[in-house]
Design an enzyme around this catalytic site. Structure first.
Site, mmCIF file in Angstrom:
data_model
loop_
_atom_site.group_PDB
_atom_site.id
_atom_site.type_symbol
_atom_site.label_atom_id
_atom_site.label_comp_id
_atom_site.label_asym_id
_atom_site.label_seq_id
_atom_site.Cartn_x
_atom_site.Cartn_y
_atom_site.Cartn_z
ATOM 1 N N GLY A 70 10.518 -7.767 0.564
ATOM 2 C CA GLY A 70 9.538 -8.099 -0.465
ATOM 3 C C GLY A 70 10.099 -9.097 -1.470
ATOM 4 O O GLY A 70 11.230 -9.589 -1.336
ATOM 5 N N LEU A 110 6.982 -4.050 6.451
ATOM 6 C CA LEU A 110 6.307 -5.361 6.440
ATOM 7 C C LEU A 110 4.833 -5.249 6.040
ATOM 8 O O LEU A 110 4.040 -6.111 6.376
ATOM 9 C CB LEU A 110 6.450 -6.068 7.811
ATOM 10 N N SER A 111 4.474 -4.168 5.336
ATOM 11 C CA SER A 111 3.081 -4.032 4.913
ATOM 12 C C SER A 111 2.731 -5.080 3.849
ATOM 13 O O SER A 111 1.571 -5.432 3.682
ATOM 14 C CB SER A 111 2.813 -2.622 4.377
ATOM 15 N N ASN A 112 3.758 -5.588 3.126
ATOM 16 C CA ASN A 112 3.466 -6.647 2.148
ATOM 17 C C ASN A 112 4.528 -7.746 2.181
ATOM 18 O O ASN A 112 4.870 -8.322 1.149
ATOM 19 C CB ASN A 112 3.353 -6.053 0.734
ATOM 20 N N ASP A 161 8.645 2.504 8.347
ATOM 21 C CA ASP A 161 8.007 3.058 7.163
ATOM 22 C C ASP A 161 8.976 4.091 6.593
ATOM 23 O O ASP A 161 9.343 5.041 7.296
ATOM 24 C CB ASP A 161 6.680 3.721 7.597
ATOM 25 N N SER A 168 9.085 0.202 -13.872
ATOM 26 C CA SER A 168 8.315 -0.903 -14.444
ATOM 27 C C SER A 168 8.097 -0.686 -15.931
ATOM 28 O O SER A 168 7.958 0.457 -16.388
ATOM 29 C CB SER A 168 6.963 -0.963 -13.732
ATOM 30 N N TYR A 219 -0.967 3.477 -10.323
ATOM 31 C CA TYR A 219 0.312 2.820 -10.001
ATOM 32 C C TYR A 219 1.356 3.160 -11.064
ATOM 33 O O TYR A 219 2.472 3.593 -10.760
ATOM 34 C CB TYR A 219 0.117 1.297 -9.910
ATOM 35 N N LYS A 243 5.098 5.439 -10.984
ATOM 36 C CA LYS A 243 6.420 5.034 -11.481
ATOM 37 C C LYS A 243 6.951 6.088 -12.446
ATOM 38 O O LYS A 243 8.125 6.461 -12.396
ATOM 39 C CB LYS A 243 6.345 3.669 -12.182
ATOM 40 N N ASN A 281 -1.328 -10.832 -10.619
ATOM 41 C CA ASN A 281 -0.331 -11.395 -11.544
ATOM 42 C C ASN A 281 -0.585 -12.877 -11.754
ATOM 43 O O ASN A 281 -1.157 -13.552 -10.902
ATOM 44 C CB ASN A 281 1.087 -11.181 -11.004
ATOM 45 N N GLY A 302 -7.176 -2.191 -19.433
ATOM 46 C CA GLY A 302 -5.824 -1.677 -19.157
ATOM 47 C C GLY A 302 -4.713 -2.638 -19.552
ATOM 48 O O GLY A 302 -3.552 -2.247 -19.597
ATOM 49 N N ASP A 303 -5.049 -3.922 -19.828
ATOM 50 C CA ASP A 303 -4.010 -4.874 -20.256
ATOM 51 C C ASP A 303 -3.668 -4.624 -21.726
ATOM 52 O O ASP A 303 -4.566 -4.471 -22.560
ATOM 53 C CB ASP A 303 -4.503 -6.330 -20.132
HETATM 54 N N1 LIG Z 1 6.709 -7.680 -9.015
HETATM 55 C C1 LIG Z 1 6.533 -7.090 -10.185
HETATM 56 O O1 LIG Z 1 5.941 -7.664 -11.094
HETATM 57 C C2 LIG Z 1 7.082 -5.687 -10.435
HETATM 58 C C3 LIG Z 1 7.174 -5.247 -11.761
HETATM 59 C C4 LIG Z 1 7.671 -3.968 -11.999
HETATM 60 C C5 LIG Z 1 8.067 -3.167 -10.934
HETATM 61 N N2 LIG Z 1 7.955 -3.629 -9.652
HETATM 62 C C6 LIG Z 1 8.384 -2.763 -8.550
HETATM 63 O O2 LIG Z 1 9.433 -3.387 -7.864
HETATM 64 C C7 LIG Z 1 9.401 -3.051 -6.474
HETATM 65 C C8 LIG Z 1 9.387 -4.319 -5.647
HETATM 66 O O3 LIG Z 1 8.278 -5.101 -6.040
HETATM 67 P P1 LIG Z 1 7.930 -6.484 -5.341
HETATM 68 O O4 LIG Z 1 7.231 -7.316 -6.362
HETATM 69 O O5 LIG Z 1 9.098 -7.011 -4.636
HETATM 70 O O6 LIG Z 1 6.833 -5.979 -4.306
HETATM 71 P P2 LIG Z 1 6.635 -6.412 -2.782
HETATM 72 O O7 LIG Z 1 5.328 -5.835 -2.361
HETATM 73 O O8 LIG Z 1 6.852 -7.867 -2.607
HETATM 74 O O9 LIG Z 1 7.839 -5.634 -2.076
HETATM 75 C C9 LIG Z 1 7.728 -4.260 -1.733
HETATM 76 C C10 LIG Z 1 8.134 -4.147 -0.275
HETATM 77 O O10 LIG Z 1 8.061 -2.768 0.103
HETATM 78 C C11 LIG Z 1 7.497 -2.693 1.408
HETATM 79 N N3 LIG Z 1 6.943 -1.329 1.534
HETATM 80 C C12 LIG Z 1 5.955 -0.744 0.825
HETATM 81 N N4 LIG Z 1 5.771 0.521 1.242
HETATM 82 C C13 LIG Z 1 6.692 0.741 2.229
HETATM 83 C C14 LIG Z 1 7.005 1.860 3.066
HETATM 84 N N5 LIG Z 1 6.343 3.015 2.972
HETATM 85 N N6 LIG Z 1 7.999 1.727 3.973
HETATM 86 C C15 LIG Z 1 8.695 0.558 4.083
HETATM 87 N N7 LIG Z 1 8.438 -0.530 3.329
HETATM 88 C C16 LIG Z 1 7.443 -0.427 2.409
HETATM 89 C C17 LIG Z 1 6.499 -3.827 1.487
HETATM 90 O O11 LIG Z 1 6.265 -4.257 2.818
HETATM 91 C C18 LIG Z 1 7.200 -4.916 0.657
HETATM 92 O O12 LIG Z 1 7.973 -5.758 1.481
HETATM 93 C C19 LIG Z 1 8.173 -2.173 -6.299
HETATM 94 O O13 LIG Z 1 8.590 -0.820 -6.366
HETATM 95 C C20 LIG Z 1 7.320 -2.518 -7.502
HETATM 96 O O14 LIG Z 1 6.480 -1.461 -7.856
HETATM 97 C C21 LIG Z 1 7.488 -4.881 -9.382
#
Ligand SMILES: NC(=O)c1ccc[n+]([C@@H]2O[C@H](COP(=O)([O-])OP(=O)(O)OC[C@H]3O[C@@H](n4cnc5c(N)ncnc54)[C@H](O)[C@@H]3O)[C@@H](O)[C@H]2O)c1
Length: 334
Positions: free
Chosen positions: A11, A34-36, A59, A125, A149, A153, A199, A294-295
Site C-alpha cells: 500500500g 492486494l485489495s487496495n 489476507d 491515525s 473507521y 483505530k 483525500n 465529520g470534518d
Molecule cells: N493514508 C492516510 O492518510 C492514513 C492516515 C492515517 C492512518 N492510516 C493508516 O495507515 C495504514 C496504511 O494506509 P495506506 O494509506 O498505506 O493505505 P493503503 O490502502 O494504500 O494500504 C493498506 C494495504 O493493506 C492491504 N490490506 C487491507 N486489508 C488487508 C488484509 N485483510 N490482508 C492483507 N492486506 C490487506 C491493502 O491491499 C493495501 O495494500 C492503514 O492502517 C491506514 O488506516 C493512513
C-alpha cells in the site's frame, strides 16, 4: 534485527516504508491481499532499492496463511499497516471495517505471540483525536470519533494497551499519522489516484491530469485564517523514516507508547492548492463546496515527543510534497 514483516506493505505508506527499511539494510517481508494495491509495487520497490522484499499475497485475517509467513521466515518485528481506510465506505459498510481491521490486528497479534515475536508497530491515525483542541499531543484526551473507521483505530489502540499490560516483555508502538501526501523521489511509487479517495492529494492529481473536471474545496467558512480546513500534511518519505525510528525504539524499550507523526505545522487546503499550482506551474479548476460532515476545522500535531524520544523530525515542506505528488501523478497517467 532479523526480518521485519510489513502487513499491507504494498500500500501507499507500507511501500514507502519498505523502501526506507531496505535502504537501511533491513530484511523486509510483505504480506498484502492486494485489495487496495498492486503486485507491481514489489518490482518498483526493487527498482528503487536494488533489493526485493519477500512477498506473500495473503489476507492477514487468514490465520493459517499468516502462520506460514512466520514459519518460513525469521520475523522479529511487525509493522501493521493492513487495514481498510475509506471513511465514507466505513459509514456504509461498518461490519466490513470492523471485521477487517479488528480481526486483522487480533490475528497478527496471536500469530506473533505463537512465534515469540515481540515487537509491534501500529498504523493509527490522528482521527482518534476527533474534535479535541489543537495542537494534538499524545496526552490529549481522545475526542468524539466521527465514523466507524476512526473507531476501529481507537479499538485497535485499546487492544494494544491491554495486551501490553499483559505482556510486559513485548513492545507496542502506536503511530498516529497526520496527513501523509507526496511520493518517493523516484516517482516509481506513490498513492494511486486511480483507486478513488476522498483525500485531497489524489483529487488534486486527478484534476491536474484532466481526469476530474473540478477540484472541490469542502468548507470555506471554517474559523481558520482563510476559511478552508487546516491539516498537518506530512511528506510520505518523512513518515516512512518515522517507522524506522519507531522500530529502533521498539528494539530497545518495552511497553506501549504512542507517537504523533506529523510536522507540527498546519496548512490550509487553499495554501496546499496554491503550492501545487506554483511548484508545478499549472492552474487548477477549483469549486467551493459546503463543509463535509465529520470534518474538523483544523488538526495539527504536537511533535516534540517524537523528536525527543524517537529522535525523529519531519524535514520536508509542502512544496516538496506537491512537487513529488505531481511527478508521480504524471508517471501514472503518461
Ligand atoms: N493514508 C492516510 O492518510 C492514513 C492516515 C492515517 C492512518 N492510516 C493508516 O495507515 C495504514 C496504511 O494506509 P495506506 O494509506 O498505506 O493505505 P493503503 O490502502 O494504500 O494500504 C493498506 C494495504 O493493506 C492491504 N490490506 C487491507 N486489508 C488487508 C488484509 N485483510 N490482508 C492483507 N492486506 C490487506 C491493502 O491491499 C493495501 O495494500 C492503514 O492502517 C491506514 O488506516 C493512513
Amino acid at each position: 534485527m532479523s526480518q521485519v514483516l510489513l502487513t499491507g506493505g504494498t500500500g501507499y505508506i507500507g511501500s514507502h516504508t519498505a523502501v526506507e527499511l531496505l535502504k537501511q539494510g533491513l530484511d523486509v517481508v510483505i504480506a498484502d491481499d492486494l485489495s487496495n494495491s498492486s503486485a507491481s509495487v514489489i518490482d518498483r520497490v526493487e527498482m528503487i532499492c536494488g533489493k526485493r522484499p519477500a512477498f506473500y499475497e495473503i489476507d492477514i485475517t487468514d490465520k493459517k496463511e499468516l502462520k506460514r509467513v512466520f514459519d518460513e521466515n525469521d520475523i522479529s518485528a511487525v509493522i501493521h499497516f493492513a487495514a481498510k481506510k475509506a471513511v465514507g465506505e466505513s459509514v456504509r459498510l461498518p461490519l466490513k471495517y470492523y471485521r477487517n481491521n479488528i480481526d486483522g490486528i487480533l490475528t497478527v497479534l496471536e500469530v506473533m505471540k505463537e512465534h515469540g515475536c515481540r515487537r509491534f508497530v501500529f498504523s493509527s491515525s490522528a482521527t482518534v483525536y476527533g474534535d479535541s483542541p489543537v495542537p494534538f499531543t499524545e496526552g490529549t484526551p481522545l475526542g468524539k470519533l466521527a465514523n466507524p473507521y476512526g473507531r476501529t483505530k481507537y479499538m485497535c489502540e485499546e487492544i494494544l494497551r491491554d495486551e501490553a499490560a499483559a505482556e510486559p516483555e513485548c513492545s507496542f508502538v502506536i503511530l498516529r499519522y497526520f496527513n501523509p501526501i507526496g511520493a518517493d523521489a523516484s516517482a516509481l511509487i506513490g498513492e494511486d489516484p486511480r483507486r478513488g479517495s476522498a483525500n485531497i492529494m489524489p483529487n488534486l492529481v486527478l484534476t491536474a491530469a484532466g481526469i476530474k473536471e473540478k477540484l472541490s474545496v469542502f468548507g470555506t467558512d471554517y474559523p481558520t485564517p482563510d476559511g478552508s480546513a487546516v491539516r498537518d500534511y506530512i511528506h510520505i518519505s518523512d513518515l516512512a523514516e518515522g517507522h524506522l525510528a519507531a522500530l529502533r525504539y521498539a528494539e530497545e524499550n518495552r511497553g506501549c507508547e504512542v507517537f504523533n507523526l506529523g510536522t507540527g505545522r498546519g496548512s490550509s487546503v487553499l495554501e496546499l492548492i496554491e503550492s501545487f499550482e506554483r511548484v508545478n506551474d499549472l492552474k487548477l479548476n477549483v469549486e467551493y463546496a459546503p463543509r463535509r460532515e465529520g470534518d474538523v476545522p483544523e488538526m495539527y500535531a504536537a511533535t516534540d515527543k517524537a523528536e525527543r524520544v524517537l529522535g525523529w523530525k519531519a524535514k520536508r515542506g509542502i512544496d516538496d510534497m506537491c512537487r513529488s505528488s505531481w511527478l508521480w501523478g504524471r508517471e501514472v497517467f503518461k
